[in-house]
Structures are given as structure tokens and as C-alpha cells.
Design a protein around this motif. Structure first.
Motif, PDB file in Angstrom:
ATOM      1  N   LYS A   1       0.834  -1.212   0.000  1.00 23.63           N
ATOM      2  CA  LYS A   1       0.000   0.000   0.000  1.00 23.63           C
ATOM      3  C   LYS A   1       0.866   1.259   0.000  1.00 23.63           C
ATOM      4  O   LYS A   1       0.431   2.316  -0.417  1.00 23.63           O
ATOM      5  CB  LYS A   1      -0.913   0.021   1.231  1.00 23.63           C
ATOM      6  N   THR A   2       2.112   1.141   0.452  1.00 26.02           N
ATOM      7  CA  THR A   2       2.983   2.301   0.590  1.00 26.02           C
ATOM      8  C   THR A   2       3.954   2.506  -0.566  1.00 26.02           C
ATOM      9  O   THR A   2       4.549   3.553  -0.690  1.00 26.02           O
ATOM     10  CB  THR A   2       3.811   2.181   1.886  1.00 26.02           C
ATOM     11  N   SER A   3       4.134   1.479  -1.423  1.00 22.79           N
ATOM     12  CA  SER A   3       5.132   1.591  -2.477  1.00 22.79           C
ATOM     13  C   SER A   3       4.916   0.536  -3.548  1.00 22.79           C
ATOM     14  O   SER A   3       4.649  -0.618  -3.240  1.00 22.79           O
ATOM     15  CB  SER A   3       6.532   1.400  -1.880  1.00 22.79           C
ATOM     16  N   THR A   4       5.051   0.921  -4.816  1.00 24.96           N
ATOM     17  CA  THR A   4       4.963  -0.067  -5.898  1.00 24.96           C
ATOM     18  C   THR A   4       6.283  -0.811  -6.062  1.00 24.96           C
ATOM     19  O   THR A   4       6.382  -1.721  -6.876  1.00 24.96           O
ATOM     20  CB  THR A   4       4.596   0.606  -7.237  1.00 24.96           C
ATOM     21  N   LYS A   5       7.305  -0.426  -5.299  1.00 21.45           N
ATOM     22  CA  LYS A   5       8.583  -1.123  -5.345  1.00 21.45           C
ATOM     23  C   LYS A   5       8.616  -2.283  -4.351  1.00 21.45           C
ATOM     24  O   LYS A   5       9.584  -3.023  -4.301  1.00 21.45           O
ATOM     25  CB  LYS A   5       9.728  -0.163  -5.053  1.00 21.45           C
ATOM     26  N   LYS A   6       7.569  -2.417  -3.554  1.00 25.21           N
ATOM     27  CA  LYS A   6       7.467  -3.522  -2.606  1.00 25.21           C
ATOM     28  C   LYS A   6       6.232  -4.336  -2.964  1.00 25.21           C
ATOM     29  O   LYS A   6       5.169  -3.784  -3.231  1.00 25.21           O
ATOM     30  CB  LYS A   6       7.352  -2.997  -1.179  1.00 25.21           C
ATOM     31  N   TYR A   7       6.394  -5.634  -2.977  1.00 29.56           N
ATOM     32  CA  TYR A   7       5.289  -6.488  -3.369  1.00 29.56           C
ATOM     33  C   TYR A   7       5.515  -7.891  -2.816  1.00 29.56           C
ATOM     34  O   TYR A   7       6.598  -8.229  -2.357  1.00 29.56           O
ATOM     35  CB  TYR A   7       5.159  -6.552  -4.893  1.00 29.56           C
ATOM     36  N   GLN A   8       4.460  -8.675  -2.864  1.00 34.24           N
ATOM     37  CA  GLN A   8       4.602 -10.085  -2.512  1.00 34.24           C
ATOM     38  C   GLN A   8       4.075 -10.909  -3.675  1.00 34.24           C
ATOM     39  O   GLN A   8       3.155 -10.508  -4.384  1.00 34.24           O
ATOM     40  CB  GLN A   8       3.905 -10.408  -1.201  1.00 34.24           C
ATOM     41  N   LEU A   9       4.704 -12.044  -3.871  1.00 32.29           N
ATOM     42  CA  LEU A   9       4.353 -12.950  -4.960  1.00 32.29           C
ATOM     43  C   LEU A   9       3.873 -14.268  -4.390  1.00 32.29           C
ATOM     44  O   LEU A   9       4.326 -14.700  -3.324  1.00 32.29           O
ATOM     45  CB  LEU A   9       5.562 -13.219  -5.849  1.00 32.29           C
ATOM     46  N   PHE A  10       2.990 -14.923  -5.121  1.00 40.43           N
ATOM     47  CA  PHE A  10       2.548 -16.269  -4.766  1.00 40.43           C
ATOM     48  C   PHE A  10       2.620 -17.126  -6.014  1.00 40.43           C
ATOM     49  O   PHE A  10       2.061 -16.781  -7.053  1.00 40.43           O
ATOM     50  CB  PHE A  10       1.113 -16.255  -4.233  1.00 40.43           C
ATOM     51  N   PHE A  11       3.345 -18.235  -5.912  1.00 32.75           N
ATOM     52  CA  PHE A  11       3.414 -19.232  -6.985  1.00 32.75           C
ATOM     53  C   PHE A  11       2.747 -20.494  -6.485  1.00 32.75           C
ATOM     54  O   PHE A  11       3.037 -20.970  -5.391  1.00 32.75           O
ATOM     55  CB  PHE A  11       4.879 -19.562  -7.332  1.00 32.75           C
ATOM     56  N   GLU A  12       1.863 -21.063  -7.285  1.00 34.72           N
ATOM     57  CA  GLU A  12       1.224 -22.329  -6.919  1.00 34.72           C
ATOM     58  C   GLU A  12       2.283 -23.407  -6.853  1.00 34.72           C
ATOM     59  O   GLU A  12       3.073 -23.566  -7.765  1.00 34.72           O
ATOM     60  CB  GLU A  12       0.152 -22.704  -7.942  1.00 34.72           C
ATOM     61  N   GLY A  13       2.322 -24.139  -5.784  1.00 37.63           N
ATOM     62  CA  GLY A  13       3.323 -25.194  -5.608  1.00 37.63           C
ATOM     63  C   GLY A  13       2.751 -26.570  -5.907  1.00 37.63           C
ATOM     64  O   GLY A  13       1.571 -26.726  -6.206  1.00 37.63           O
ATOM     65  N   GLY A  14       3.607 -27.564  -5.825  1.00 38.74           N
ATOM     66  CA  GLY A  14       3.162 -28.944  -5.960  1.00 38.74           C
ATOM     67  C   GLY A  14       3.119 -29.470  -7.378  1.00 38.74           C
ATOM     68  O   GLY A  14       2.561 -30.535  -7.616  1.00 38.74           O
ATOM     69  N   GLY A  15       3.707 -28.768  -8.316  1.00 36.05           N
ATOM     70  CA  GLY A  15       3.625 -29.191  -9.703  1.00 36.05           C
ATOM     71  C   GLY A  15       4.771 -30.063 -10.192  1.00 36.05           C
ATOM     72  O   GLY A  15       4.850 -30.377 -11.370  1.00 36.05           O
ATOM     73  N   TRP A  16       5.665 -30.438  -9.309  1.00 35.10           N
ATOM     74  CA  TRP A  16       6.816 -31.253  -9.705  1.00 35.10           C
ATOM     75  C   TRP A  16       6.368 -32.643 -10.099  1.00 35.10           C
ATOM     76  O   TRP A  16       5.537 -33.253  -9.452  1.00 35.10           O
ATOM     77  CB  TRP A  16       7.793 -31.338  -8.541  1.00 35.10           C
ATOM     78  N   CYS A  17       6.917 -33.179 -11.182  1.00 32.50           N
ATOM     79  CA  CYS A  17       6.622 -34.558 -11.550  1.00 32.50           C
ATOM     80  C   CYS A  17       7.933 -35.329 -11.670  1.00 32.50           C
ATOM     81  O   CYS A  17       8.984 -34.745 -11.916  1.00 32.50           O
ATOM     82  CB  CYS A  17       5.789 -34.645 -12.827  1.00 32.50           C
ATOM     83  N   TYR A  18       7.841 -36.614 -11.491  1.00 37.49           N
ATOM     84  CA  TYR A  18       9.032 -37.452 -11.382  1.00 37.49           C
ATOM     85  C   TYR A  18       9.343 -38.286 -12.621  1.00 37.49           C
ATOM     86  O   TYR A  18      10.446 -38.784 -12.759  1.00 37.49           O
ATOM     87  CB  TYR A  18       8.905 -38.359 -10.154  1.00 37.49           C
ATOM     88  N   ASN A  19       8.355 -38.456 -13.489  1.00 39.34           N
ATOM     89  CA  ASN A  19       8.571 -39.225 -14.714  1.00 39.34           C
ATOM     90  C   ASN A  19       7.504 -38.821 -15.737  1.00 39.34           C
ATOM     91  O   ASN A  19       6.613 -38.030 -15.433  1.00 39.34           O
ATOM     92  CB  ASN A  19       8.554 -40.736 -14.427  1.00 39.34           C
ATOM     93  N   ASP A  20       7.586 -39.360 -16.933  1.00 35.66           N
ATOM     94  CA  ASP A  20       6.652 -38.983 -18.007  1.00 35.66           C
ATOM     95  C   ASP A  20       5.204 -39.288 -17.648  1.00 35.66           C
ATOM     96  O   ASP A  20       4.302 -38.489 -17.920  1.00 35.66           O
ATOM     97  CB  ASP A  20       7.019 -39.688 -19.313  1.00 35.66           C
ATOM     98  N   LYS A  21       4.971 -40.432 -17.029  1.00 32.04           N
ATOM     99  CA  LYS A  21       3.601 -40.818 -16.663  1.00 32.04           C
ATOM    100  C   LYS A  21       3.034 -39.845 -15.624  1.00 32.04           C
ATOM    101  O   LYS A  21       1.890 -39.412 -15.725  1.00 32.04           O
ATOM    102  CB  LYS A  21       3.576 -42.252 -16.128  1.00 32.04           C
TER     103      LYS A  21
END
Length: 96
Positions: free
Chosen positions: A47-67
Motif C-alpha cells: 500500500k505504501t510503495s509499488t517497489k514492494k510487493y509479494q508474490l505467490f506461486f502455486e506449488g506442488g507441480g513437480w513430476c518425477y517421470n513422463d507418466k
């Protein structure tokens, strides 16, 4: 081979309402989910600055093999198509 590393430190003190807006990476070639939809993240500017922010990335998308990758591509961990345009991080957890 050199590995480039980046460290992002986020201090998260969630206010009563912390609405975060969706940003799709559809202009960046190769920034895609397993199903080909655009990669994405959520952002909230301070709220005080556009140079400060927080990000959220959805996690849990790692896969271990093609299947495993093929299975994840059909659900929310492998696609951004069902991501809401905004999430609320109030209390430190995401809800649509």
C-alpha cells in the motif's frame, strides 16, 4: 556447468485482506504449464510503495517421470486454466 541461482526472500505478514491479482506469462515463450497453458503467478503491491510487493506461486507441480507429468497435465497442478483472477491471502493461506 555453472548453475545460476537466485534467492527471493519474502516477508509475509498477512493483513485482514490481502487480495492478489493473477498475472499470466502468456507473452513469454516457454513459460507454460504442463498442458500448454500460460505459466502464472499472483502479485500484491504494498500500500505504501509499488517497489514492494509479494508474490505467490502455486506449488506442488513437480513430476518425477513422463507418466506422472501426463497425469498432472490434466489437473490443476499442471494447468493455469482454472486459476481465479484474484485470490485472498488473508491469514497466510490462499483462497479463491
Amino acid at each position: 556447468m555453472k548453475l545460476a541461482t537466485s534467492v527471493i526472500t519474502l516477508l509475509f505478514l498477512a493483513p485482514a485482506s490481502a487480495k492478489m491479482d493473477l498475472r499470466l506469462l502468456d507473452k513469454y515463450e516457454g513459460a507454460t504449464c504442463l498442458d500448454g497453458t500460460a505459466g502464472a503467478y499472483y502479485i500484491e503491491y504494498a500500500k505504501t510503495s509499488t517497489k514492494k510487493y509479494q508474490l505467490f506461486f502455486e506449488g506442488g507441480g513437480w513430476c518425477y517421470n513422463d507418466k506422472d507429468c501426463a497425469n498432472r497435465a490434466t489437473g490443476d497442478l499442471g494447468s493455469s486454466k482454472n486459476y481465479p483472477s484474484q485470490i485472498d491471502m488473508a491469514g497466510g493461506g490462499a483462497s479463491a
